[in-house]
Design a protein around this motif. Structure first.
Motif, PDB file in Angstrom:
ATOM      1  N   SER A  52       0.981  -1.170   0.129  1.00 26.27           N
ATOM      2  CA  SER A  52      -0.081   0.053   0.099  1.00 26.27           C
ATOM      3  C   SER A  52       0.631   1.227   0.057  1.00 26.27           C
ATOM      4  N   THR A  53       0.595   2.047  -1.112  1.00 28.29           N
ATOM      5  CA  THR A  53       1.298   3.368  -0.961  1.00 28.29           C
ATOM      6  C   THR A  53       0.192   4.478  -1.099  1.00 28.29           C
ATOM      7  N   SER A  54       0.493   5.718  -1.173  1.00 24.82           N
ATOM      8  CA  SER A  54      -0.638   6.783  -1.411  1.00 24.82           C
ATOM      9  C   SER A  54      -1.072   6.739  -2.887  1.00 24.82           C
ATOM     10  N   SER A  55      -0.265   6.138  -3.892  1.00 23.93           N
ATOM     11  CA  SER A  55      -0.814   6.177  -5.292  1.00 23.93           C
ATOM     12  C   SER A  55      -1.376   4.775  -5.471  1.00 23.93           C
ATOM     13  N   SER A  56      -1.092   3.738  -4.700  1.00 21.50           N
ATOM     14  CA  SER A  56      -1.919   2.334  -4.816  1.00 21.50           C
ATOM     15  C   SER A  56      -2.280   1.785  -3.458  1.00 21.50           C
ATOM     16  N   PRO A  57      -3.600   2.230  -3.013  1.00 18.53           N
ATOM     17  CA  PRO A  57      -4.111   1.755  -1.749  1.00 18.53           C
ATOM     18  C   PRO A  57      -4.405   0.347  -1.733  1.00 18.53           C
ATOM     19  N   THR A  58      -3.642  -0.506  -2.072  1.00 21.28           N
ATOM     20  CA  THR A  58      -3.671  -2.002  -2.064  1.00 21.28           C
ATOM     21  C   THR A  58      -3.709  -2.386  -0.250  1.00 21.28           C
ATOM     22  N   PRO A  59      -4.813  -3.094   0.154  1.00 19.94           N
ATOM     23  CA  PRO A  59      -4.945  -3.495   1.721  1.00 19.94           C
ATOM     24  C   PRO A  59      -3.555  -4.414   2.043  1.00 19.94           C
ATOM     25  N   ILE A  60      -3.052  -4.087   3.279  1.00 20.65           N
ATOM     26  CA  ILE A  60      -1.958  -4.806   3.918  1.00 20.65           C
ATOM     27  C   ILE A  60      -2.633  -5.884   4.250  1.00 20.65           C
ATOM     28  N   GLN A  61      -2.153  -7.163   4.217  1.00 24.98           N
ATOM     29  CA  GLN A  61      -2.578  -8.342   4.924  1.00 24.98           C
ATOM     30  C   GLN A  61      -1.503  -8.787   5.989  1.00 24.98           C
ATOM     31  N   PHE A  62      -2.047  -9.361   7.098  1.00 26.14           N
ATOM     32  CA  PHE A  62      -1.303  -9.670   8.236  1.00 26.14           C
ATOM     33  C   PHE A  62      -1.369 -11.235   8.598  1.00 26.14           C
ATOM     34  N   THR A  63      -0.341 -11.432   9.245  1.00 21.38           N
ATOM     35  CA  THR A  63      -0.054 -12.870   9.734  1.00 21.38           C
ATOM     36  C   THR A  63      -1.143 -13.017  10.815  1.00 21.38           C
ATOM     37  N   LYS A  64      -1.386 -14.224  11.266  1.00 20.29           N
ATOM     38  CA  LYS A  64      -2.492 -14.269  12.505  1.00 20.29           C
ATOM     39  C   LYS A  64      -1.488 -13.889  13.690  1.00 20.29           C
ATOM     40  N   GLY A  65      -2.054 -13.313  14.669  1.00 17.52           N
ATOM     41  CA  GLY A  65      -1.262 -12.910  15.979  1.00 17.52           C
ATOM     42  C   GLY A  65      -2.273 -12.187  16.930  1.00 17.52           C
ATOM     43  N   TYR A  66      -1.746 -12.005  17.833  1.00 19.34           N
ATOM     44  CA  TYR A  66      -2.795 -11.138  18.890  1.00 19.34           C
ATOM     45  C   TYR A  66      -2.576  -9.608  18.827  1.00 19.34           C
ATOM     46  N   ALA A  67      -1.421  -8.954  18.294  1.00 16.52           N
ATOM     47  CA  ALA A  67      -1.393  -7.432  18.506  1.00 16.52           C
ATOM     48  C   ALA A  67      -0.304  -7.098  17.333  1.00 16.52           C
ATOM     49  N   ARG A  68      -0.337  -6.006  16.818  1.00 13.97           N
ATOM     50  CA  ARG A  68       0.405  -5.681  16.010  1.00 13.97           C
ATOM     51  C   ARG A  68       1.371  -4.527  16.538  1.00 13.97           C
ATOM     52  N   THR A  69       2.639  -4.073  15.968  1.00 10.47           N
ATOM     53  CA  THR A  69       3.588  -3.141  16.397  1.00 10.47           C
ATOM     54  C   THR A  69       3.745  -2.065  15.340  1.00 10.47           C
ATOM     55  N   LEU A  70       3.749  -0.966  15.743  1.00 11.19           N
ATOM     56  CA  LEU A  70       4.384   0.270  14.987  1.00 11.19           C
ATOM     57  C   LEU A  70       5.534   0.788  15.630  1.00 11.19           C
ATOM     58  N   LEU A  71       6.504   1.067  14.649  1.00 19.39           N
ATOM     59  CA  LEU A  71       7.957   1.477  14.837  1.00 19.39           C
ATOM     60  C   LEU A  71       8.011   2.801  14.158  1.00 19.39           C
ATOM     61  N   ILE A  72       8.682   3.672  14.784  1.00 18.01           N
ATOM     62  CA  ILE A  72       8.996   4.802  14.492  1.00 18.01           C
ATOM     63  C   ILE A  72      10.557   5.153  14.388  1.00 18.01           C
ATOM     64  N   SER A  73      11.006   5.790  13.570  1.00 17.36           N
ATOM     65  CA  SER A  73      12.373   6.162  13.241  1.00 17.36           C
ATOM     66  C   SER A  73      12.877   7.405  12.655  1.00 17.36           C
ATOM     67  N   PRO A  74      13.788   8.087  12.943  1.00 18.06           N
ATOM     68  CA  PRO A  74      13.920   9.353  12.670  1.00 18.06           C
ATOM     69  C   PRO A  74      14.374   9.420  11.179  1.00 18.06           C
ATOM     70  N   ASN A  75      14.089  10.329  10.383  1.00 17.14           N
ATOM     71  CA  ASN A  75      14.379  10.289   8.874  1.00 17.14           C
ATOM     72  C   ASN A  75      15.973  10.381   8.691  1.00 17.14           C
ATOM     73  N   ASP A  76      16.750  11.099   9.626  1.00 18.20           N
ATOM     74  CA  ASP A  76      18.348  11.330   9.336  1.00 18.20           C
ATOM     75  C   ASP A  76      18.960   9.962   9.728  1.00 18.20           C
ATOM     76  N   ALA A  77      18.059   8.942  10.387  1.00 19.97           N
ATOM     77  CA  ALA A  77      18.616   7.469  10.679  1.00 19.97           C
ATOM     78  C   ALA A  77      17.650   6.481  10.690  1.00 19.97           C
ATOM     79  N   VAL A  78      17.066   6.391   9.547  1.00 16.09           N
ATOM     80  CA  VAL A  78      15.796   5.606   9.121  1.00 16.09           C
ATOM     81  C   VAL A  78      15.990   4.309   9.621  1.00 16.09           C
ATOM     82  N   ASP A  79      17.414   3.495   9.879  1.00 13.28           N
ATOM     83  CA  ASP A  79      17.478   2.256  10.115  1.00 13.28           C
ATOM     84  C   ASP A  79      17.655   2.246  11.662  1.00 13.28           C
ATOM     85  N   THR A  80      17.249   3.207  12.648  1.00 11.34           N
ATOM     86  CA  THR A  80      17.525   3.128  13.875  1.00 11.34           C
ATOM     87  C   THR A  80      16.008   3.519  14.265  1.00 11.34           C
ATOM     88  N   ILE A  81      15.463   2.340  15.166  1.00  5.60           N
ATOM     89  CA  ILE A  81      14.124   2.435  15.669  1.00  5.60           C
ATOM     90  C   ILE A  81      14.284   3.123  17.210  1.00  5.60           C
TER      91      ILE A  81
END
Length: 197
Positions: A60-89
């Motif tokens: 899913s992107t802003s130009s192509s809103p294809t629904p994201i599918q998820f594996t089975k599980g009890y909870a989801r997790t969001l991560l945030i990274s600074p743009n000047d160190a995108v590999d650093t959570i």
């Protein structure tokens, strides 16, 4: 949240299986901050088998809103990274759907932490906003929000004044439900309760 959220200063995305080590590290940091590290029994194996991960995270992107599918599980997790160190959570929010017979479905944030060195930069507000989008039925996400949820809940320790101040601020707009007490049963008492009647 349909796909990654990118601002001028940060990126928020769903955690994948390859992120489990950093998720565990931040959960342990949270447990230490809450003075409960000895109670944190979480392992990478447990997280891999119980969290829900995107199957097609870049679908899913802003130009192509294809629904994201998820594996089975009890909870989801969001991560945030600074743009000047995108590999650093620098922070996570772990959340799952909950239900009220009075108001219907909602989302409960089980854990949210911004690593100590990155606090005060707006990352906590950004994560709360991203989870709020899940509650509001954002397009492109299949599973948690198809019911049109109307409530976002979490708990905060009474002594955690910096977080309480953020949550009660006009930026977030939360209120404290002091007429309710949290109840929990676990360990041996849970086993005893399960076998009582």
């Amino acid at each position: 949240m349909a796909g990654p959220i990118m601002s001028a200063t940060y990126t928020i995305r769903y955690a994948t299986q390859s992120d489990v080590a950093i998720v565990l590290s931040l959960l342990r940091e949270l447990a230490e901050y809450e003075k409960e590290l000895s109670s944190c029994k979480t392992t990478e194996e447990m997280l891999l088998s119980t969290l829900s991960f995107p199957i097609n995270p870049s679908a899913s992107t802003s130009s192509s809103p294809t629904p994201i599918q998820f594996t089975k599980g009890y909870a989801r997790t969001l991560l945030i990274s600074p743009n000047d160190a995108v590999d650093t959570i620098v922070g996570i929010a772990v959340y799952f759907p909950n239900y009220s017979t009075w108001t219907g479905p909602g989302i409960y944030i089980e854990d949210m932490i911004i690593t100590a060195s990155q606090r005060g930069k707006g990352y906590g507000k950004a994560l709360l906003s991203a989870v709020a989008r899940e509650v509001g039925g954002a397009a492109g996400v299949k599973g948690v929000n198809e019911y049109g949820m109307g409530r976002l809940q979490w708990s905060v320790l009474k002594w955690n004044n910096p977080s309480i101040d953020l949550f009660l601020s006009d930026n977030v707009g939360a209120f404290l439900k002091d007429e309710y007490l949290a109840c929990q049963v676990d360990g041996e008492k849970l086993a005893r309760l399960a076998g009582r009647w």
